[in-house]
Design an enzyme around this catalytic site. Structure first.
Site: not given
Ligand code: GTP
Ligand code: NAG
Ligand code: NAG
Ligand code: MG
Length: 370
Positions: A251-253
Site C-alpha cells: 500500500f503506498e500513496i
C-alpha cells in the site's frame, strides 16, 4: 476543527509516550467533484487474475465506485485478453495496460550473473532469498515504475499502489488523493513494519556511502534540519545502524515526482550500481522508506489511521469506535502498537521533538566519519 468534533470524526490513539499524537482527526468528506490527476498502479502477473479481482473489488466497493479513478496494470509479460476483460469490468474507472520491457526488467551489464546465482543459493533460507524474479520485481518497484512510458504519459500527480490479494476493510467517504494534495502530503502508508531477516545487510552502509560521496562533491541532497525529519524511524541517535523499519509499499500513496527528483534518481542509480538488488535481496520497501525519511519533512508523511488494510498475515484495523460502522475488521487483530513486528510507535515518536536532535542537517548526520 470544531466541525469535525461535532461530526465525531476523531478518536484517540497511541503511542502512550506522546500525548500530542493521541488524537486522530478524520479528514472531512470534502469536495466530491474535484479530481486529482491520479490513479492506481499495479504490477501483476496474468496468473494472479483472481487475486487481482478480489483486491479491485475491495478498492472499488470501499472507495472508488464513488470516485472512478483509473487503474494502470504493468507486467513484464503481455497481459492476456482475459486479464484485460475481467479487470476492465471490475472497475468504474478507465483501465490501462503497460508492458515492462528489458530496459526495466533484466540484468544491468555490470552485474556478474554467476555471483548473483551464488547469492541466491546462499540466501535461499530467507524470504524470497532464492527467487530471481522477486529481485527484478523489487528493482522495478524501486527504480522504474515511475518512469514507465505509460505512467509518464498518464502524467499522474499522485499514485496509489495496489497488489493482488490485499484487503481493504473500511469505507472511505473522502478522497485520499485530494486529502494529500490539499495538505501537502507526499508519502502515505498504513503499515510500518520491522523485518530483520537479513535481506539487506549492506544497505545502510551503502546509503551512508552515497550521502558521504555526494556531500564530498558539494551536493547535499539531504539538507533538512535533522529535527524536521523522521530520522529516528530509520536509525538511532548516532546513525549507527538501520532499524529495519520500513513502510509497506504494497500500500503506498505518494507523489510521483518524489521519485523523479534528482536526489532519488541519483540515489537509486548509486544503489543499483553496487548490485545489492541481486547480490543481496534489497526490497523496494526499505529503499523507498529510507529515501523518504531522509528527504521529506516530517509533515509531508501521512499515516492513514482510518484505512483498514491487510497484506498476507498482517493487518491494520482502526481501533476507533467512530469507524465501527464503516470498517469490516477486528481491531483486536491490528498490528499497530501491540505487535513486535510493528514500527508504528517508532514512527509516532519520530514525529515528536526529541532532546537528542542535533542542530545539523540529516546529510551531515548520515555522513560517514573521515
Ligand atoms: N508481472 C509480475 N509481477 C510480479 C512478479 N513478481 C511479483 N510481482 C508483483 O509484485 C508484487 C509483490 O509480489 P509478491 O510475489 O506478491 O510478493 P509479496 O507481496 O512480498 O509476498 P506475498 O506475501 O507472497 O504475496 C505483487 O503485485 C505481484 O503481483 C513478476 O515476476 N511479474
Ligand atoms: C468543488 O471544487 C470545484 C473546483 O474547485 C468547484 O467548482 C466546486 O464548486 C466545489 N464544490 C463544492 C461542493 O465545494
Ligand atoms: C563473477 O563471479 C564469479 C563468482 O563469484 C567469479 O568467479 C568471477 O571471477 C566473476 N567474473 C568477473 C568477470 O568478475
Ligand atoms: Mg503479494
Amino acid at each position: 476543527m470544531n466541525e469535525m468534533m461535532n461530526d465525531n470524526r476523531y478518536w484517540t490513539t497511541g503511542p502512550r509516550l506522546n500525548p500530542e499524537q493521541m488524537t486522530v482527526h478524520l479528514p472531512s468528506p470534502g469536495n466530491h467533484t474535484t479530481r486529482v490527476k491520479a490513479g492506481f498502479v499495479v504490477l501483476v502477473r496474468n496468473s494472479e487474475l483472481n487475486e487481482m479481482i478480489q483486491s479491485m473489488n475491495d478498492v472499488e466497493h470501499r472507495f472508488n465506485k464513488n470516485f472512478n479513478y483509473p487503474w494502470l496494470f504493468l507486467n513484464e509479460e503481455p497481459f492476456t485478453e482475459e486479464f484485460k476483460e475481467r479487470t476492465t469490468i471490475a472497475t468504474s474507472g478507465k483501465t490501462y495496460y503497460g508492458f515492462v520491457d528489458e530496459s526495466m526488467w533484466s540484468y544491468p551489464t555490470w552485474i556478474n550473473q554467476t555471483q548473483a546465482a551464488e547469492a541466491r543459493e546462499i540466501m535461499k533460507g530467507l524470504p524470497y532469498g532464492s527467487s530471481e524474479s522477486y529481485r527484478h520485481m523489487c528493482r522495478f518497484q524501486s527504480g522504474f515504475f515511475w518512469r514507465h512510458p505509460l505512467f509518464l504519459e498518464l502524467n499522474w500527480e499522485y499514485y496509489w499502489r495496489v497488489e493482488p490479494s490485499v484487503r481493504y476493510y473500511c469505507d472511505l467517504d473522502y478522497d485520499p488523493f485530494l486529502y494529500m494534495k490539499e495538505n501537502n502530503k507526499k508519502y502515505a502508508f498504513t503499515i510500518s513494519f520491522v523485518e530483520n531477516s537479513g535481506t539487506v545487510p549492506s544497505l545502510w552502509h551503502t546509503v551512508r556511502n552515497f550521502v558521504t560521496a555526494t556531500m564530498k562533491s558539494k551536493q547535499n541532497y539531504f539538507d533538512r534540519p535533522l529535527k524536521d525529519t523522521i530520522y529516528r524511524f530509520i536509525t538511532d541517535y548516532v546513525a549507527k545502524d538501520y532499524t529495519q523499519c520500513h513502510f509497506w509499499t504494497n500500500f503506498e500513496i505518494a507523489r510521483s515526482d518524489l521519485w523523479r527528483s534528482d536526489a532519488y534518481q541519483s540515489f537509486f542509480t548509486y544503489l543499483d550500481m553496487t548490485g545489492g538488488f541481486f547480490y543481496e535481496r534489497w526490497g523496494d520497501a526499505p529503499i523507498h522508506s529510507l529515501f523518504a525519511a531522509m528527504y521529506l519533512h516530517k509533515d509531508e508523511f501521512h499515516y492513514f489511521h482510518d484505512i483498514g488494510y491487510k497484506h498476507s498475515f498482517y493487518q491494520h484495523c482502526p481501533e476507533s469506535e467512530t469507524l465501527h460502522d464503516q470498517c469490516y475488521c477486528d481491531p483486536g487483530k491490528t498490528l499497530d502498537y501491540g505487535d513486535p513486528m510493528s514500527c508504528l510507535s517508532r514512527y509516532m515518536n519520530a514525529l515528536m521533538p526529541d532532546e537528542h536532535d542535533k542542530d545539523i542537517t540529516i546529510g551531515e548526520f548520515l555522513q560517514l566519519p573521515e
